[in-house]
Design a protein around this motif. Structure first.
Motif, PDB file in Angstrom:
ATOM      1  N   GLU A 277      -5.336 -33.058  15.932  1.00  0.00           N
ATOM      2  CA  GLU A 277      -4.834 -31.721  16.209  1.00  0.00           C
ATOM      3  C   GLU A 277      -3.378 -31.632  15.755  1.00  0.00           C
ATOM      4  OE1 GLU A 277      -5.155 -31.236  20.403  1.00  0.00           O
ATOM      5  OE2 GLU A 277      -4.456 -33.260  20.813  1.00  0.00           O
ATOM      6  N   ARG A 278      -2.901 -30.433  15.624  1.00  0.00           N
ATOM      7  CA  ARG A 278      -1.507 -30.229  15.209  1.00  0.00           C
ATOM      8  C   ARG A 278      -0.580 -30.518  16.382  1.00  0.00           C
ATOM      9  NH1 ARG A 278       1.565 -27.343  11.480  1.00  0.00           N
ATOM     10  NH2 ARG A 278      -0.339 -26.715  10.380  1.00  0.00           N
ATOM     11  N   ILE A 279       0.443 -31.305  16.111  1.00  0.00           N
ATOM     12  CA  ILE A 279       1.448 -31.635  17.124  1.00  0.00           C
ATOM     13  C   ILE A 279       2.783 -31.060  16.652  1.00  0.00           C
ATOM     14  CG2 ILE A 279       2.617 -33.470  18.389  1.00  0.00           C
ATOM     15  CD1 ILE A 279       0.233 -35.274  17.769  1.00  0.00           C
ATOM     16  N   HIS A 310       8.439 -30.955   9.291  1.00  0.00           N
ATOM     17  CA  HIS A 310       6.986 -31.109   9.346  1.00  0.00           C
ATOM     18  C   HIS A 310       6.497 -31.331  10.772  1.00  0.00           C
ATOM     19  CE1 HIS A 310       7.589 -32.122   5.023  1.00  0.00           C
ATOM     20  NE2 HIS A 310       6.427 -31.495   4.904  1.00  0.00           N
ATOM     21  N   ASP A 311       5.270 -30.838  11.016  1.00  0.00           N
ATOM     22  CA  ASP A 311       4.557 -31.182  12.234  1.00  0.00           C
ATOM     23  C   ASP A 311       3.693 -32.415  11.943  1.00  0.00           C
ATOM     24  OD1 ASP A 311       5.678 -29.141  13.667  1.00  0.00           O
ATOM     25  OD2 ASP A 311       4.072 -27.716  13.236  1.00  0.00           O
ATOM     26  N   LEU A 312       2.995 -32.893  12.975  1.00  0.00           N
ATOM     27  CA  LEU A 312       2.244 -34.142  12.866  1.00  0.00           C
ATOM     28  C   LEU A 312       0.772 -33.892  13.186  1.00  0.00           C
ATOM     29  CD1 LEU A 312       2.843 -37.128  12.261  1.00  0.00           C
ATOM     30  CD2 LEU A 312       3.132 -37.479  14.713  1.00  0.00           C
ATOM     31  N   LEU A 313      -0.109 -34.579  12.472  1.00  0.00           N
ATOM     32  CA  LEU A 313      -1.549 -34.494  12.716  1.00  0.00           C
ATOM     33  C   LEU A 313      -1.979 -35.734  13.486  1.00  0.00           C
ATOM     34  CD1 LEU A 313      -4.290 -33.092  12.195  1.00  0.00           C
ATOM     35  CD2 LEU A 313      -4.488 -34.497  10.120  1.00  0.00           C
ATOM     36  N   GLY A 314      -2.525 -35.525  14.685  1.00  0.00           N
ATOM     37  CA  GLY A 314      -2.951 -36.672  15.480  1.00  0.00           C
ATOM     38  C   GLY A 314      -3.370 -36.246  16.872  1.00  0.00           C
ATOM     39  N   SER A 315      -3.446 -37.212  17.770  1.00  0.00           N
ATOM     40  CA  SER A 315      -3.830 -36.970  19.158  1.00  0.00           C
ATOM     41  C   SER A 315      -2.575 -36.730  19.999  1.00  0.00           C
ATOM     42  CB  SER A 315      -4.619 -38.171  19.702  1.00  0.00           C
ATOM     43  OG  SER A 315      -4.790 -38.069  21.096  1.00  0.00           O
ATOM     44  N   THR A 316      -2.443 -35.559  20.536  1.00  0.00           N
ATOM     45  CA  THR A 316      -1.254 -35.215  21.323  1.00  0.00           C
ATOM     46  C   THR A 316      -1.098 -36.135  22.523  1.00  0.00           C
ATOM     47  OG1 THR A 316      -1.460 -32.897  20.662  1.00  0.00           O
ATOM     48  CG2 THR A 316      -0.104 -33.374  22.581  1.00  0.00           C
ATOM     49  N   LYS A 317      -2.193 -36.381  23.225  1.00  0.00           N
ATOM     50  CA  LYS A 317      -2.127 -37.193  24.440  1.00  0.00           C
ATOM     51  C   LYS A 317      -1.676 -38.614  24.131  1.00  0.00           C
ATOM     52  CE  LYS A 317      -5.050 -39.122  28.103  1.00  0.00           C
ATOM     53  NZ  LYS A 317      -6.428 -39.206  28.652  1.00  0.00           N
ATOM     54  N   GLU A 318      -2.320 -39.234  23.138  1.00  0.00           N
ATOM     55  CA  GLU A 318      -2.018 -40.638  22.856  1.00  0.00           C
ATOM     56  C   GLU A 318      -0.624 -40.802  22.251  1.00  0.00           C
ATOM     57  OE1 GLU A 318      -3.897 -42.647  24.112  1.00  0.00           O
ATOM     58  OE2 GLU A 318      -5.770 -41.567  24.376  1.00  0.00           O
ATOM     59  N   LEU A 319      -0.254 -39.931  21.322  1.00  0.00           N
ATOM     60  CA  LEU A 319       1.060 -40.058  20.706  1.00  0.00           C
ATOM     61  C   LEU A 319       2.178 -39.747  21.696  1.00  0.00           C
ATOM     62  CD1 LEU A 319       0.510 -38.610  17.123  1.00  0.00           C
ATOM     63  CD2 LEU A 319       0.929 -40.983  17.775  1.00  0.00           C
TER      64      LEU A 319
END
Length: 438
Positions: A277-279, A310-319
């Motif tokens: 997801e977008r972070i 830039h934004d980040l693509l990944g898991s919001t909870k884990e990151l």
């Protein structure tokens, strides 16, 4: 050999001198000295031309150079060439024997070994390769390896010239067998592919993970009960046991946190990917700053620097959990009055990094490679005083690996430390305002 050539040269020179002197004497007797010397010179020149032609034929012939019986310069050159040929043949035999020994040793290895050229065509492989990769001798010699091992991960890894070992690749013959591959360059245009069967190691690793997860899960209930009963006891009612109850509560909470971290590690190790997801980095950094302020209670200067849009693509909870772990460590291990900086910045290779920099005590260089090991501590007493479990950085490493990222640690004793989460360009997203612009 130089002495022999010197003696042969002197012998030939004396012979030539004697020939010319004799021609000169005969010329004086016949009253034609110049003609006789010229004839002798022509005779000597013709002789050397004939010997040179004979030497050239011997060199070009398929047979070895025969021994010469004379003592002239050409005889010694011929003998010297013969000795060189014999030494070269002996060296060649030794090299052939050495190559055969190396090939026999490589053939006996339990690991698959494949020699590749610049275009990744197969030049040679040992017997274990047939068992692990399914190559057949001799029909697969000269074939393009990616055409025989059809796996997208392998093809992409080989295209990158095996920049790092490729782990957990299913065998083309049996998907239950797991392989790890390493590409070793040994010349400008050649490389060696080494393939190892790690199925047993991975099964043992899975048993270990299951054991840790099961034990941690089973410990949760008794720890919850113990913690509940301790909370029911009021130290004011039994003042003589107040220090004991206080220590029991602290250790109970610490054990509970260790169990939770072990369960988190087991859950991360069991997953191959995470929700994508977008972070938005600006709100995330502000949330991390607020958490740091709450933990610091005004004892540190917390600074946020947003140097990349830039934004980040990944898991919001884990990151968020991984970043928060780094920020928490910075607050815990930085003395009061220190400065902690959270910086989101671009990398030279097109990626980006979130760096947490502190002005704490720093970490000696010999400890840096082991910081992400489970329960590894630079200072046991300091970690216990700050409430650390020794699992935080291991959790951070696993979260980053699931995002194809890495943890970069730099520290200098007495100066401070920087823990940076480095992401590749494929994980970066344009901000929504720019992405939605026409």
């Amino acid at each position: 050999m130089m002495r022999r050539l010197g003696r042969a040269w002197r012998s030939s020179a004396w012979r030539l001198a004697a020939l010319l002197a004799g021609a000169w004497a005969i010329g004086l007797w016949l009253h034609a000295a110049a003609a006789c010397v010229l004839a002798a010179t022509a005779l000597a020149f013709g002789y050397h031309v004939l010997r040179l032609a004979r030497y050239a034929r011997l060199l070009a012939g398929p047979q070895r150079m025969p021994a010469a019986d004379g003592s002239g310069i050409w005889d010694e050159i011929q003998n010297a060439t013969r000795r060189r040929q014999r030494a070269a043949v002996a060296d060649k035999r030794r090299m052939v024997q050495l190559l055969r020994a190396f090939r026999d040793a490589a053939a006996a290895l339990p690991d698959a070994v494949v020699a590749l050229d610049r275009e990744h065509r197969i030049e040679w492989f040992n017997a274990a390769t047939a068992d692990l990769l399914g190559l057949e001798y001799p029909q697969d010699l000269g074939a393009h390896l990616p055409n025989l091992v059809r796996a997208p991960r392998f093809t992409e890894w080989l295209r990158r010239e095996g920049d790092e070992p490729l782990a957990d690749l299913p065998s083309p013959l049996d998907e239950e067998r797991r392989l790890t591959l390493r590409l070793i360059r040994y010349a400008d245009d050649r490389s060696l592919l080494v393939v190892r069967d790690v199925s047993q190691l991975m099964r043992l690793e899975q048993v270990r993970r299951d054991f840790v997860a099961n034990v941690s899960h089973e410990l949760r209930t008794p720890l919850t009960v113990v913690h509940g009963y301790l909370d029911m006891l009021e130290p004011e009612q039994i003042p003589e046991y107040e220090p004991i109850l206080h220590e029991l509560r602290n250790q109970s909470r610490r054990m509970t946190q260790i169990v939770e971290d072990l369960l988190t590690l087991s859950r991360l190790e069991a997953r191959n990917d995470l929700p994508q997801e977008r972070i938005s980095m600006r709100p995330l950094l502000e949330a991390l700053r607020r958490e740091a302020d709450a933990l610091s209670q005004g004892q540190h200067a917390i600074v946020v620097e947003l140097d990349d849009r830039h934004d980040l693509l990944g898991s919001t909870k884990e990151l968020h959990s991984a970043f928060s772990n780094l920020v928490t460590n910075a607050v815990r291990y930085t003395p009061a009055g220190g400065r902690i900086t959270l910086r989101w910045q671009g990398d030279a290779d097109g990626g980006a990094r979130l760096a947490v920099t502190d002005t704490g005590q720093g970490i000696p260089a010999q400890h840096l490679p082991r910081l992400t090991e489970r329960f590894y501590r630079v200072s046991t007493s300091r970690s216990r005083e700050t409430g650390g479990t020794g699992l935080g950085l291991s959790i951070v490493k696993h979260v980053l690996q699931l995002h194809q990222a890495r943890l970069d640690i730099r520290s200098e004793p007495g100066v401070g430390s920087t823990f940076a989460c480095v992401f590749g360009s494929e994980r970066l997203l344009e901000p929504l305002a720019l992405a939605e612009a026409p």
